[in-house]
Design a protein around this motif. Structure first.
Motif: not given
Length: 156
Positions: A25-26, A31-32, A93-94, A108-110
């Motif tokens: 969501s973040i 991106i938006s 994101y991808n 640790n990826d978050l």
């Protein structure tokens, strides 16, 4: 040993975790926001250049039309920067989604939202965005319009 930080970093997180959903969501909101900033650049560019052209036409000074190229160029650079950032966050994101699909997301990826590691990568992404089809047709047409106005004013 249950609260061992190294073990928690290696723990794999599932796709339905609230942390994963929050992180996605973040990223989507960033991106938006970059997309909105890019649209805002285009809106302000048209507004400012239109006002400058009207002012120059009222003064009848065709040589001053080139002054309108300054905000055109500045908005082109700013828009390219925002597009470069948007592309960078889309890549983050991808990559995260690919890790998520392969069940390889760790703690640790978050919440890693680093725009660019250094100035060079930021400049590179801006330059690549500079040559985008969403940039050149818009700003190119405005530049052509300014040239046409210049010729039309001096032809009177």
């Amino acid at each position: 040993m249950e609260n061992d930080p190294i073990k928690n970093q290696m723990e794999i997180i599932s796709y339905d975790s609230s942390a994963v959903q929050g992180y996605l969501s973040i990223l989507q909101s960033v991106i938006s926001r970059m997309s909105s900033n890019s649209a805002g650049c285009k809106t302000w560019c048209v507004t400012i250049i239109s006002a400058m052209v009207v002012f120059i036409l009222n003064k009848g000074e065709p040589t001053h039309i080139w002054i309108a190229m300054v905000p055109l160029f500045l908005f082109l650079i700013l828009d390219s920067y925002y597009l470069g950032l948007e592309r960078h966050f889309r890549q983050i994101y991808n990559n995260f989604i690919q890790k998520l699909h392969s069940n390889n997301v760790k703690v640790n990826d978050l919440y890693l939202l680093v725009p660019h590691e250094d100035y060079c990568s930021s400049l590179t992404s801006t330059i690549y965005a500079f040559y985008s089809l969403s940039i050149w047709p818009f700003y190119g047409l405005i530049a052509i319009m300014l040239i046409i106005v210049r010729i039309a004013i001096s032809g009177k």
